[in-house]
Design an enzyme around this catalytic site. Sequence first.
Site, PDB file in Angstrom:
ATOM      1  N   GLY A  33      46.822  34.543  -9.935  1.00  0.00           N
ATOM      2  CA  GLY A  33      46.107  34.286  -8.694  1.00  0.00           C
ATOM      3  C   GLY A  33      44.813  33.617  -9.099  1.00  0.00           C
ATOM      4  CB  THR A  34      44.657  30.962 -10.655  1.00  0.00           C
ATOM      5  OG1 THR A  34      43.894  30.181 -11.527  1.00  0.00           O
ATOM      6  CG2 THR A  34      45.724  30.059 -10.058  1.00  0.00           C
ATOM      7  CB  THR A  35      40.452  28.288  -8.608  1.00  0.00           C
ATOM      8  OG1 THR A  35      40.144  29.407  -7.770  1.00  0.00           O
ATOM      9  CG2 THR A  35      40.064  27.005  -7.891  1.00  0.00           C
ATOM     10  CG  ASP A  50      40.620  31.090 -12.509  1.00  0.00           C
ATOM     11  OD1 ASP A  50      41.608  30.370 -12.267  1.00  0.00           O
ATOM     12  OD2 ASP A  50      40.648  32.328 -12.391  1.00  0.00           O
TER      13      ASP A  50
END
Length: 238
Positions: A33-35, A50
Amino acid sequence: MAAALAVRRAGSAPAFGPEALTPDWENREVSTGTTIMAVQFNGGVVLGADSRTTTGSYIANRVTDKLTPIHDHIFCCRSGSAADTQAVADAVTYQLGFHSIELNEPPLVHTAASLFKEMCYRYREDLMAGIIIAGWDPQEGGQVYSVPMGGMMVRQSFAIGGSGSSYIYGYVDATYREGMTKDECLQFTANALALAMERDGSSGGVIRLAAIQESGVERQVLLGDQIPKFTIATLPPP
C-alpha cells in the site's frame, strides 16, 4: 491493548473469544500500500516510490525497494500485493530476457508494458497488482506506461499509483508541465511523494528515485532529513 486488537466487522469473525483477540496483521497479506510515480522528460524518465510495506496496520518493512529492474533500461514501480507484484515482475523479467536474446537487441519499453498488461489481464480475478512501467529505448526514447488493477494499459507523460496517489492528484496536475528537465522531474517526483507520505498511512519510509537515460540508470535514496518538508508539523523550528 484495545488499539492493538483487530476491529472485527459484523459477520466476519466472532466478536468474543480467542479469535477476536488476534491482531489484524496476522490474517492480512503483505501489501505495498504505497505511492509510486513516473515522469517522462526529453531523453529519459524518472521513477520514484516510497518504501513502506504493510500487513494490515503493521509495518512489515520500512525500506522496501519498489523500483524493480526489468531490463537494463526498463524499470517498474509496484503497488498492491507484494507477493503478486513480485511474481508478475519476475515472470516479465524472464520473458523479456528471452525476447531480447531472440532478437539480439534491447527490448522496447512498450513490449515490457504489454507483457505486464497481458499477465495482469489474464489473471485479473486473482491478482492485486497496479504497475507503472517506465524506461528508455532507441525507438521511442523515454516512455511511461500505467497498468492499473484489471489489466488496462495506457501511455502517459506521467503516472501515479498506489494508496497515496489520491492525495496528490491535484498537486501533480497543477505542477507538471511539458519540457521539464531531468533535475526538475526528480524534484517534482520527490515533492509529490513527500506530500503523499505526509497524509497516507500506508506510505512512508524513505524515497527511492531512479533516472533512466540512454547512458544508463542513476539511482538515489532520500533519507528522513533529506525528504522535502511541507506541513507545519514537519518544518524545523525557527
